[in-house]
Write an enzyme that holds these catalytic residues in place. Sequence first.
Site, PDB file in Angstrom:
ATOM      1  CG  ASP A   1       3.809  -7.534  13.450  1.00  0.00           C
ATOM      2  OD1 ASP A   1       4.560  -6.353  13.288  1.00  0.00           O
ATOM      3  OD2 ASP A   1       3.538  -7.722  14.453  1.00  0.00           O
ATOM      4  CB  VAL A   2       8.320  -4.586  10.302  1.00  0.00           C
ATOM      5  CG1 VAL A   2       7.963  -4.840   8.661  1.00  0.00           C
ATOM      6  CG2 VAL A   2       7.317  -3.236  10.524  1.00  0.00           C
TER       7      VAL A   2
ATOM      8  CB  SER B   1      -0.948   0.093   1.181  1.00  0.00           C
ATOM      9  OG  SER B   1      -0.043   0.142   2.386  1.00  0.00           O
TER      10      SER B   1
ATOM     11  CB  SER C   1       8.455  11.953   8.429  1.00  0.00           C
ATOM     12  OG  SER C   1       7.489  13.024   8.314  1.00  0.00           O
TER      13      SER C   1
ATOM     14  CE  LYS D   1       8.278   7.723   9.305  1.00  0.00           C
ATOM     15  NZ  LYS D   1       8.507   6.379   8.654  1.00  0.00           N
TER      16      LYS D   1
ATOM     17  CE1 TYR E   1       5.302   8.968  11.157  1.00  0.00           C
ATOM     18  CE2 TYR E   1       5.477  11.500  10.864  1.00  0.00           C
ATOM     19  CZ  TYR E   1       5.387  10.010  10.122  1.00  0.00           C
ATOM     20  OH  TYR E   1       5.487   9.923   8.999  1.00  0.00           O
TER      21      TYR E   1
ATOM     22  CG  LEU F   1       4.330   7.397   0.000  1.00  0.00           C
ATOM     23  CD1 LEU F   1       5.233   8.392   0.819  1.00  0.00           C
ATOM     24  CD2 LEU F   1       3.701   8.094  -1.139  1.00  0.00           C
TER      25      LEU F   1
ATOM     26  CG  PHE G   1       4.432  12.425  -0.781  1.00  0.00           C
ATOM     27  CD1 PHE G   1       4.418  12.026  -2.048  1.00  0.00           C
ATOM     28  CD2 PHE G   1       5.201  13.681  -0.213  1.00  0.00           C
ATOM     29  CE1 PHE G   1       5.761  12.457  -2.944  1.00  0.00           C
ATOM     30  CE2 PHE G   1       6.209  13.921  -1.131  1.00  0.00           C
ATOM     31  CZ  PHE G   1       6.492  13.530  -2.286  1.00  0.00           C
TER      32      PHE G   1
ATOM     33  CG  ASP H   1       1.480  -4.449   3.807  1.00  0.00           C
ATOM     34  OD1 ASP H   1       1.767  -3.361   3.345  1.00  0.00           O
ATOM     35  OD2 ASP H   1       0.516  -4.409   4.566  1.00  0.00           O
TER      36      ASP H   1
END
Length: 263
Positions: free
Chosen positions: A60-61, A15, A155, A172, A168, A17, A201, A36
């Site tokens: 599952d990362v 899904s 990001s 990042k 977040y 990007l 994005f 994914d």
Amino acid sequence: MKPANRTFIISGGASGLALAVARDLHSAGAYVSLLDLNADSGSAIVSELGNSRAKFFETDVSNTESIQAAIQGTVKWVKETGKEIGGVIAGAGVGLPGLIIDKKNEPLSIESIDFVLNINLRGTLDLIRQALPYMTTVKPEGPDGERGVIIMVASSAAFDGQMGQVSYAASKGAVASLTLPLARDLSKYGIRAVTVAPALFDSNMTKMMSKKVKQSLENAMEFPKRAGQPEEFARTVRDSIENSMLNGTVLRLDGAMRMPARL
């Protein structure tokens, strides 16, 4: 390095990007291993691309064993195709807004913090470290003796995160900070490390935004005054793969946007 006839491991590849990257690399002749959680989307993408050069692994990362199974499955596939691993695109990521202390004087839950860090940071590092033993042994190619490339996703929040983005931005910002030392660690193997840091994005994450919030973010863009398109992100990733002088750096892809403190 040319993507054709090399295998690329892409987390979050079903899904957003990361999917745009998978489609772009596939169109360039690459083999794509898509990791994914969404098995339905993963199966649909493999049907779209064709199973000769696309493979899906439900992953599952935030779980080491899950990544290990996906890497082992990819390596088995590589042995069947003969197309060595050329790179990792760590595209899996989440955003879970929350003020560090809310109006009721309650701190942000550690579960919320862990959720974001475990996917965005720990998941990125775990995927990379598990894939690397299968990249360092690849036959080097070209005049520079290049073996592969690691592409990470940060990001604009890594540099000017807004209110409610502590977790977040931390995740990042860490990805951005580890780019250079990762490149230095891998230099003797002929493996590069590049991070792309997009601003607004069109993606699954931005689809959850209200029209008002998205418009406010677009207003913070200098030019062009719009959300970036997934294909523009994918083009930057492809250039990072093909241009060997891109190494140990963070590429801001943000239309000169600097996010305001609040919307």
